[in-house]
Design a protein around this motif. Structure first.
Motif, PDB file in Angstrom:
ATOM      1  N   ALA A  10      -8.518  26.395  11.908  1.00  0.00           N
ATOM      2  CA  ALA A  10      -9.594  27.375  12.054  1.00  0.00           C
ATOM      3  C   ALA A  10      -9.065  28.681  12.629  1.00  0.00           C
ATOM      4  O   ALA A  10      -9.453  29.780  12.187  1.00  0.00           O
ATOM      5  N   THR A  11      -8.171  28.583  13.593  1.00  0.00           N
ATOM      6  CA  THR A  11      -7.588  29.797  14.169  1.00  0.00           C
ATOM      7  C   THR A  11      -6.756  30.551  13.139  1.00  0.00           C
ATOM      8  O   THR A  11      -6.786  31.794  13.084  1.00  0.00           O
ATOM      9  N   ALA A  12      -6.043  29.818  12.305  1.00  0.00           N
ATOM     10  CA  ALA A  12      -5.269  30.483  11.244  1.00  0.00           C
ATOM     11  C   ALA A  12      -6.194  31.213  10.269  1.00  0.00           C
ATOM     12  O   ALA A  12      -5.896  32.327   9.829  1.00  0.00           O
ATOM     13  N   ILE A  13      -7.339  30.610   9.947  1.00  0.00           N
ATOM     14  CA  ILE A  13      -8.266  31.257   9.006  1.00  0.00           C
ATOM     15  C   ILE A  13      -8.871  32.507   9.633  1.00  0.00           C
ATOM     16  O   ILE A  13      -8.947  33.571   8.995  1.00  0.00           O
ATOM     17  N   LEU A  27     -17.773  27.930  13.994  1.00  0.00           N
ATOM     18  CA  LEU A  27     -18.703  26.853  14.316  1.00  0.00           C
ATOM     19  C   LEU A  27     -18.104  25.495  13.966  1.00  0.00           C
ATOM     20  O   LEU A  27     -18.242  24.523  14.720  1.00  0.00           O
ATOM     21  N   LEU A  28     -17.427  25.406  12.836  1.00  0.00           N
ATOM     22  CA  LEU A  28     -16.764  24.151  12.481  1.00  0.00           C
ATOM     23  C   LEU A  28     -15.662  23.819  13.481  1.00  0.00           C
ATOM     24  O   LEU A  28     -15.468  22.653  13.854  1.00  0.00           O
ATOM     25  N   CYS A  29     -14.944  24.834  13.916  1.00  0.00           N
ATOM     26  CA  CYS A  29     -13.897  24.612  14.919  1.00  0.00           C
ATOM     27  C   CYS A  29     -14.496  24.051  16.197  1.00  0.00           C
ATOM     28  O   CYS A  29     -13.931  23.162  16.829  1.00  0.00           O
ATOM     29  N   LEU A  30     -15.679  24.541  16.564  1.00  0.00           N
ATOM     30  CA  LEU A  30     -16.327  24.081  17.787  1.00  0.00           C
ATOM     31  C   LEU A  30     -16.646  22.598  17.722  1.00  0.00           C
ATOM     32  O   LEU A  30     -16.652  21.908  18.737  1.00  0.00           O
ATOM     33  N   VAL A  44      -9.360  27.932  23.138  1.00  0.00           N
ATOM     34  CA  VAL A  44      -9.179  28.241  21.710  1.00  0.00           C
ATOM     35  C   VAL A  44      -9.812  29.582  21.374  1.00  0.00           C
ATOM     36  O   VAL A  44      -9.264  30.377  20.607  1.00  0.00           O
ATOM     37  N   LYS A  45     -10.978  29.865  21.963  1.00  0.00           N
ATOM     38  CA  LYS A  45     -11.625  31.140  21.706  1.00  0.00           C
ATOM     39  C   LYS A  45     -10.755  32.293  22.175  1.00  0.00           C
ATOM     40  O   LYS A  45     -10.609  33.317  21.484  1.00  0.00           O
ATOM     41  N   THR A  46     -10.150  32.146  23.340  1.00  0.00           N
ATOM     42  CA  THR A  46      -9.254  33.196  23.839  1.00  0.00           C
ATOM     43  C   THR A  46      -8.050  33.360  22.929  1.00  0.00           C
ATOM     44  O   THR A  46      -7.623  34.484  22.629  1.00  0.00           O
ATOM     45  N   LEU A  47      -7.497  32.246  22.466  1.00  0.00           N
ATOM     46  CA  LEU A  47      -6.369  32.322  21.538  1.00  0.00           C
ATOM     47  C   LEU A  47      -6.762  33.047  20.262  1.00  0.00           C
ATOM     48  O   LEU A  47      -6.002  33.886  19.744  1.00  0.00           O
ATOM     49  N   GLN A  48      -7.942  32.769  19.742  1.00  0.00           N
ATOM     50  CA  GLN A  48      -8.394  33.446  18.530  1.00  0.00           C
ATOM     51  C   GLN A  48      -8.580  34.939  18.764  1.00  0.00           C
ATOM     52  O   GLN A  48      -8.274  35.763  17.893  1.00  0.00           O
ATOM     53  N   VAL A  49      -9.090  35.307  19.940  1.00  0.00           N
ATOM     54  CA  VAL A  49      -9.277  36.725  20.254  1.00  0.00           C
ATOM     55  C   VAL A  49      -7.932  37.441  20.311  1.00  0.00           C
ATOM     56  O   VAL A  49      -7.750  38.525  19.744  1.00  0.00           O
TER      57      VAL A  49
END
Length: 1624
Positions: free
Chosen positions: A1445-1448, A1551-1554, A1566-1571
């Motif tokens: 999800a983070t890659a997407i 949302l799927l990642c969550l 994970v949210k911080t990593l995505q940001v």
């Protein structure tokens, strides 16, 4: 904005991407201010180091000659250059923008002391402590130095310690504070007038004689030294000073300077005239002092090279640039550090360069050498205007306003500005210096791998012509690099792979400053832009008025709410009461309000129990003293035999037998333990003692039945260790079955410093020759005997902790005393006992996971709470015990057992009660991830039929189904259902709870009955929680809609004949459990001919039937699946149903098979190769005890039907308040995320708020380099945003949620103010813009705090609503920013944006004031904080879905930046602004529509299919590319709408990642990593899009993106189905 900005921002130099580099890039990209490119704030209280000076370049001014207030070019000339001309400190202050425009960031002005008449230069001091009033007042000086500090400019204080000014004709001058002859040097050995001899002066004469007749101070005198050092300290205390320049230091004895350097912390420059030999004297005297020099040897060598003058006599000579290299070698040889020296080519003590050689190219070479060499450059005022003049007559000190004034367009001004910018931006002050080539006419050097400088002295002759090229070598740092002239000559050269290059010198003798080609900035980049006016008055007025109005409105709102609640309006009475400090009418008393708040815990609230002598010893705890038989709780322990040693367990057993000779059972137990070292002791809370007639009385659920099966079907001796509950005792509290039997031992247990005594009784059932003995070791204590069947699990925080503490300590005593080496734990209840046992590698333990969803965890939200939990459980609080007991930020009773299995049993020992539940245990419960995958075994529970023989084939089956039909008719008649065999009865019988999925049945009932009128639904059993209550209410509505088809027995306990009748009447048994470890009701109904309809999860699915699977924790989705399975069953042929029923009748689950499988598990375990700290008990404070008790009860109290109405009303009120609070937090989160990385319109709008930012905007019309984009203002925004996201994440962990949310609210206010002030102070707009970027990430941790006080909120159930509201609000604010941008069109009047900003400021202030109220949020936000301990393993262990999800999301961010950058290249700016508006509006509409769709009945029915489809939707970027490139302006707007509408793909991926993240901690990480990743890849996308130069490249990038995204989306769907935490 009518025209596109054409100037590009500079890229950062190639350096490792560290936080320091990012901050350096941030500071490097601020050329918007009129003063230049770098403005680092300076704290006047912080003393700079030489490292701080490495990035500085100095501008030297004579205060009297640089600037006078009101004087500019064309004013009257100075009448007498030998006296004051009117320059002042106020004049310097007025021209600071001029200095900073040169990109010089340090100022050296004239000495400040009072001077004798004619001392306009400041070097004739007469009063050390007085200020030169010709330069201005003390306030003027303070204002100047304060402003320098505010602007980040360093200040050099010029100091004269060698001499004093001309005061009188007597020997002792009138000079304060030195008035004694001994304070001055005498005239012994000096020339006339005590001066230094003009010829052949010795060093002693230079040090002690007078310079130009100025009285020479005796620095060896203690008083003189004291006064000089004290004056410097006083100046440093009063003003901002960063370096001391010591005038005429070469005329002071060398031994003074090391002493003085130790008296101050400031860096020091010594002015030492003469050749290198004099400098060597001061180097020899250094003694570790850190002073440096304003280097005259470097100046002399520069004159020899570029001015063609002798370095000592300054007579004309032929060029000799070799002097530069020789002087540098001499200085290094004597130990001097040339990096700290001051380098100059002009000064107030020398002729101007252009006077000595009137050659502008030569002057530019000298300036380039000064600015780019390894020393600290010093530029003398007027050099930027090309001033000339010689010392005679003061021509070198002429007023600047008389020679060109302060033109910022002079070529030399731009030349110095350009080189100073490159020097600072490339950080040349810390780069290594390398001489590449030197001859008499040329000097070539490099600075690291960043710049190659080619300087020439010119003066070529036919005999000594200019070479066609310099053949340079040793340039490996530039190998393969194309270097171009940063001074815009157009010359470029490529360095060969071996580091060689042929560099052609300038044909006009200009310097060449060669940098990598993509670092060259265009000439207009260095052209200053006119500044817009600063609207301070308007800004301050609006700010204060808005803040005051917002606070007043908030207070009035609170008072209005108070009046509404009190049903009265009496402002005068309330004001009088408030003035007297009393509560007004209708207002709760202060004490009541304080009680309602529930004060947070503090150290003062803790009570420390001092009874540490009662703490349990973890080294030999079980073999302590045992009380006499019959001793009860609290009994004395005196009179017992001395304690036995744990190393002699078998001898102790014999002694134990001798002490209890009348206890035959004890003899049998001891003999069994001796005969079978692997004898297993079952540790459980539910069990049966058949020979005492106690079976169901000691059971709460299926766990007791399984233990009873072990007891009845044992194939070898076994022990059962369990507590004795109320059925064992008579009304007087005595054990009914052990009235005449003494306990075999009494063991102690300590709970929070209090001692409990536990009696251990033994019993065993009668044995025959075939059945082995089963020994029961029953534990008697007060905490046990108060409980019965229904209260075995009593979830009250303190009592439950005490229960488990006593139970586990008692189990440890028994196991250690008897030497039991095999322990079988049924669920987590006794697993903590291993913490009280000494390390025993031979000990084997097994965990039977009956229901691992409950694993004995406790909140550890604060240090006080943690200390209390450990004290209650009698475990020392140390790092070691934390590592054994804590998991995912909570105390976990299973953790010690899992660690034992990992360390001593190769990860083996966990057995679940069904094979599929074994898979769920390892996949779902992170505490088990420490074990190898597949280590959790699964053994299906065995069960014996209690009703005799089941029907066989033929006539018996026909008779059996006839009885079923009769039972159905009878039940229909009894319950008022429609009568008839053709009706199909679907039955649920059991606890009406969330786990059993009864609310799913109630939701699906209407669909089933509507599609199949002959169906009948029956639900019966006790209501167990609020979900069961809701199911009852909903089913009543269904019964009213379908009369005669529903019997709602929710709340009724069915037993006996009624239960038998219902089981026989059922055609189908409904089992839609959300999770079911094994399941017993399905077997009971199946053995009576019912076919199963349910959720194929855990232990279900073992009986024939119709099953569904649900991977989404969504009630509506599961109800749809249940209805589908039920309708499939109802539409199946009767023959098929009969066949399935017959299969169910014949299904067998023999207990003997279960027992054999457990025996094999024990065989595997037995075949495996084979000074704790005391801590005082800490009691929890009242506030914590109340809070955690309430929290525990809210989550775990058994449901009571009698209290249902009041409880439901209270729960509903709490839920409504919780939703209201969390909705406000969602709104604030959306507001804080105004500049989130995915919303480029609001980000880019900040770049265009003021005209001064145009100089740093990305140049899309040209072909910019990748590096220039990566250092643009947009990129800097994202760098800042990413860094601040990490900072705020750390704050979110360190602070409790309430404090963090309050902090975020304050940052919210600051953010709005920054945006508004960017309009009113455009010169500082970029600074405000970057600060706003740092506050925008404060929303990150708040995403984990939402619904913190509503633990039952489901991600799948409520996540779409939260996402829809948050995204819609957040993107709506982006629309506001874009509309304000379009309306402004670059004008100075941003009325629309000001209006919107004022509204946002009011809302932000209201949020902050609301959150600062004590009762704004529930106590959860004060106590439950994020705990990252244990979060990393949760993320790392088999968690791949969140990585996909983070890659997407990162790929989508890249595509967003790439497309926007490409559009800016292909389209006009006006079109792109409307594109952004269409994009932003589509985002808002799509976010709102998606939230509504996912929350609708249709969306819930589609469930994961809809989410997967939206997340993987392909072709979006390809479609947008076609529209943008081939469909004109209309296509641009359509593309914006399409991409904005389909941006919901990214939200859906999130949302799927969550769904795959088990805790709030993992979610926020994970949210911080995505940001952070999203911020960085957006910059890559912008740079890649801007660097594309053909449609083919755009198509290739779009196709690669679509292919990569489709592959990642497929991986995400596949991984999500495997790792979804809601899957069965």
């Amino acid at each position: 904005m009518g025209t596109r900005p054409r100037q590009a921002r500079a890229p950062p130099p190639p350096a490792p991407p560290s936080l320091v580099c990012l901050l350096a890039c941030l500071l490097a990209c601020l050329p918007a201010l009129p003063a230049g490119a770098h403005h680092t704030p300076t704290d006047p209280l912080v003393t700079p180091t030489w490292d701080d000076w490495s990035s500085r370049a100095v501008y030297q001014v004579l205060t009297d000659r640089f600037a006078a207030p009101g004087r500019g070019a064309g004013t009257a000339p100075c009448a007498d250059l030998s006296n004051y001309c009117g320059g002042s400190w106020a004049g310097i202050l007025e021209r600071l923008d001029y200095i900073q425009g040169l990109n010089l960031n340090a100022i050296w002005s004239s000495p400040v002391s009072l001077n004798s008449y004619g001392g306009y230069h400041g070097y004739w001091p007469t009063d050390l402590t007085g200020l030169n009033t010709y330069f201005g007042s003390q306030e003027d000086l303070a204002d100047l130095l304060h402003t320098l500090a505010e602007r980040g400019l360093f200040n050099i204080l010029d100091v004269i310690f060698n001499h004093v000014g001309y005061g009188s004709d007597v020997h002792t001058p009138v000079f304060r504070p030195f008035g004694s002859p001994e304070h001055f040097n005498g005239c012994e050995g000096c020339g006339p007038n005590c001066e230094i001899p003009a010829q052949n002066a010795t060093l002693e004469q230079q040090w002690d004689c007078r310079v130009s007749g100025l009285p020479d101070l005796n620095q060896s005198h203690p008083y003189v030294r004291q006064q000089l050092a004290g004056w410097v300290r006083s100046m440093q205390a009063q003003y901002s000073i960063h370096l001391l320049r010591m005038d005429a230091a070469g005329h002071v004895r060398p031994d003074f300077w090391p002493w003085f350097a130790n008296q101050t912390s400031l860096p020091i420059w010594l002015e030492v005239f003469g050749d290198s030999n004099l400098t060597a004297e001061y180097e020899r005297a250094r003694g570790g002092a850190t002073y440096s020099y304003l280097s005259m040897p470097l100046y002399g060598a520069a004159m020899a090279c570029f001015a063609n003058r002798d370095p000592y006599t300054f007579a004309p000579i032929t060029p000799d640039c070799r002097m530069l290299s020789a002087t540098r070698r001499q200085l290094h040889a004597m130990g001097a550090d040339t990096r700290r020296m001051g380098a100059f080519c002009e000064s107030h003590d020398q002729d101007r360069f252009l006077w000595r050689r009137n050659d502008m190219p030569a002057f530019r070479n000298a300036l380039a050498h000064t600015l780019l060499r390894e020393a600290i450059p010093v530029i003398y005022y007027g050099a930027e205007q090309g001033m000339d003049g010689w010392m005679t007559g003061g021509g070198n000190r002429a007023p600047l306003w008389e020679h060109g004034g302060y033109s910022v367009f002079h070529p030399l001004y731009t030349f110095i500005r350009t080189l100073a910018w490159y020097r600072w931006w490339m950080r040349l002050g810390v780069e290594p210096f390398q001489e590449v080539f030197v001859d008499s006419h040329s000097y070539v050097f490099s600075r690291g791998g960043k710049v190659l400088v080619v300087l020439t002295a010119g003066n070529y002759t036919p005999e000594d012509p200019r070479p066609p090229a310099y053949l340079l070598s040793g340039l490996q740092q530039f190998a393969g690099t194309s270097l171009c002239d940063a001074l815009h000559s157009g010359y470029c050269v490529t360095v060969g792979p071996n580091g060689s290059a042929a560099v052609e010198p300038s044909p006009v003798n200009e310097p060449l400053v060669l940098v990598p080609e993509d670092w060259v900035r265009p000439p207009e980049f260095f052209t200053l832009l006119p500044a817009r006016p600063v609207l301070w008055q308007r800004g301050l007025t609006i700010t204060f008025a808005t803040c005051a109005a917002a606070v007043l409105a908030f207070l009035l709102g609170l008072y209005g709410l108070h009046c509404w609640r009190a049903r009265r309006f009496a402002p005068r009475a309330d004001l009088l009461a408030a003035g007297r400090g009393q509560a007004g009418p209708g207002t709760p008393a202060a004490s009541d309000r304080g009680h309602q708040r529930g004060a947070s815990s503090s150290g003062s609230a803790l009570q420390v129990a001092r009874s540490t002598d009662l703490r349990l010893s973890l080294t030999g705890l079980a073999l302590g003293e045992f009380p006499r038989s019959g001793a009860g709780e609290g009994a004395s322990t005196s009179g017992e035999p001395p304690p036995l040693r744990s190393a002699r367990v078998l001898e102790y057993l014999e002694v134990l037998k001798s002490r209890r000779p009348s206890t035959c059972l004890l003899h049998g137990l001891v003999d069994s333990l001796k005969a079978d070292p692997g004898l297993v002791m079952h540790v459980c809370l539910e069990y049966a003692v058949p020979h005492l007639g106690l079976t169901s009385e000691l059971m709460y659920g299926g766990l007791g039945k399984v233990v009873e099966t072990f007891i009845r079907c044992a194939t070898r001796p076994m022990i059962v260790c369990a507590p004795m509950y109320r059925p064992f005792f008579s009304e007087d509290g005595r054990p009914r079955h052990f009235a005449n039997t003494a306990p075999i031992m009494t063991v102690p247990a300590v709970v929070n410093g209090s001692k409990h005594l536990v009696d251990v009784f033994i019993t065993a059932g009668p044995t025959n020759g075939a059945s082995p003995p089963v020994f029961f070791l029953l534990l008697s204590a007060g905490v046990f005997r108060r409980r019965n069947r229904s209260t075995i699990y009593q979830h009250a925080s303190e009592e439950e902790l005490a229960f488990f503490s006593v139970f586990n300590q008692a189990v440890a005593h028994v196991a250690e005393s008897l030497g039991v080496a095999s322990l079988q734990f049924h669920d987590y209840h006794g697993a903590l006992s291993l913490m009280y046992l000494p390390p025993r590698p031979h000990l084997r333990a097994m965990l039977v996971a009956h229901n691992a969803d409950y694993n004995g965890t406790w909140h550890l939200g604060s240090a006080e709470r943690e200390a209390w939990v450990y004290s209650m459980l009698n475990i020392p609080l140390t790092p070691h015990t934390r590592s054994l007991c804590e998991h995912a930020g909570r105390f976990n009773m299973l953790r010690p057992l899992i660690e034992h299995m990992r360390l001593w049993q190769q990860g083996l020992g966990v057995v679940a009660v069904s094979p599929r539940y074994a898979l769920r245990c390892w996949d779902k419960f992170s505490v088990m991830w420490a074990l190898p995958r597949g280590a959790v075994g699964g053994i299906l529970n065995g069960l014996e039929a209690e009703s005799g023989e089941r029907p066989a084939e033929g006539a018996e089956l026909a008779c059996f189904f006839g009885r079923k039909a009769s039972a159905k008719i009878a039940f229909q008649l009894a319950k008022g259902l429609q009568v008839g065999e053709h009706h199909r009865m679907l039955v649920f019988l059991g606890r009406i709870t969330h786990q059993k999925g009864c609310d799913i049945i109630a939701l699906a009932a209407a669909d089933i009955l509507r599609a199949c009128p002959t169906a009948q639904i029956v639900m019966a059993g006790p209501v167990g929680d609020e979900y069961g209550e809701r199911a009852r209410v909903l089913l009543d509505k269904v019964a009213a809609e379908f009369p005669g088809s529903v019997w709602n027995g929710a709340g009724q306990y069915i037993a006996g004949e009624d239960k038998d009748q219902l089981c026989m009447a059922a055609d189908f048994f409904l089992c839609p459990s959300r999770f079911e470890p094994c399941g017993l009701a399905d077997i009971e109904f199946g053995w009576l001919g019912a076919v199963q309809i349910g959720h194929n999860t855990g232990g279900l699915g073992k009986m024939p039937g119709f099953y569904y699977t649900a991977e989404l924790d969504c009630t509506e989705d599961q109800a749809l699946r249940l209805a589908g399975a039920a309708l499939k069953a109802l539409s199946a042929p009767r023959k098929e149903i009969r066949r399935l029923a017959e299969q169910a009748l014949q299904a067998e689950f023999p207990p003997s098979r279960m027992v054999r499988q457990y025996e094999r598990q024990w065989g595997r375990l037995h075949a495996l190769p084979k000074a704790p700290l005391h801590r005082e008990g800490v009691a929890l404070g009242p506030a914590e005890k109340s809070f955690y008790s309430e929290t525990w009860l809210d989550d775990n109290v058994p449901y009571s039907a009698a209290e249902a109405p009041q409880w439901q009303a209270r729960r509903a009120q709490q839920e409504h308040l919780g939703w209201a609070r969390n909705l406000l937090l969602i709104v604030m989160q959306a507001r804080c995320a105004l500049g989130a990385v995915m919303h480029l319109p609001s980000v880019l709008s900040l770049l265009w708020w003021s005209d001064c930012l145009k100089a740093g905007s990305i140049q899309y019309q040209a072909t910019p380099s990748f590096g220039s984009i990566a250092a643009s203002p947009t990129a800097i925004y994202f760098y800042t945003y990413a860094g601040s996201a990490l900072l705020f994440q750390a704050l979110g962990v360190l602070l409790c949620p309430l404090r963090y949310i309050q902090l975020a609210a304050c940052f919210n206010v600051i953010s709005v103010l920054l945006m508004l002030w960017a309009l009113w102070a455009p010169q500082a707009a970029e600074v405000f813009y970057l600060l706003n970027a740092s506050t925008a990430a404060s929303w990150g941790p708040m995403a984990a705090f939402i619904f913190l006080d509503m633990p039952r909120v489901s991600v799948s159930q409520h996540g779409p609503a939260v996402m829809g509201v948050s995204d819609t609000l957040q993107r709506a604010m982006g629309v506001v920013a874009v509309m304000a941008l379009i309306r402004s069109q670059g004008s100075a009047d941003f009325f629309a944006f000001q209006a919107v900003g004022i509204v946002l400021l009011v809302l932000a202030i209201w949020f902050a004031l609301w959150l600062l109220r004590p009762a704004a949020l529930s106590p959860h936000f004060r106590h439950c904080r994020l705990r990252l301990r244990g979060a990393a393993p949760l993320l790392a262990r088999a968690r791949r879905a969140w990585a996909a999800a983070t890659a997407i999301t990162s790929l989508d961010s890249f595509a967003s930046g790439f497309l926007l950058s490409t559009i800016y290249k292909l389209k006009f700016e006006d079109d792109t602004q409307w594109y952004m508006l269409a994009y932003a509006l589509a985002l808002v509409a799509a976010s709102a529509a998606l939230g509504v769709l996912l929350m609708s009945r249709l969306g819930r029915r589609l469930g994961l299919r809809l989410m997967y489809g939206l997340a993987a939707l392909p072709g979006v970027v390809l479609l947008q590319s076609i529209l943008v490139m081939y469909c004109g302006v209309a296509g641009l707007y359509i593309a914006a709408t399409v991409v904005g509408a389909l941006h919901v793909r990214t939200s859906m991926v999130g949302l799927l990642c969550l769904h795959t993240l088990p805790t709030r901690e993992t979610f926020t990480l994970v949210k911080t990593l995505q940001v952070v990743l999203g911020s960085l890849v957006i910059v890559l996308g912008l740079a890649a899009g801007a660097c594309t130069d053909s449609l083919g490249q755009i198509w290739a990038a779009a196709c690669c993106y679509e292919a990569a995204r489709m592959a990642l989306a497929a991986a995400l769907v596949w991984l999500h189905r495997r790792e979804n935490i809601a899957k069965p």
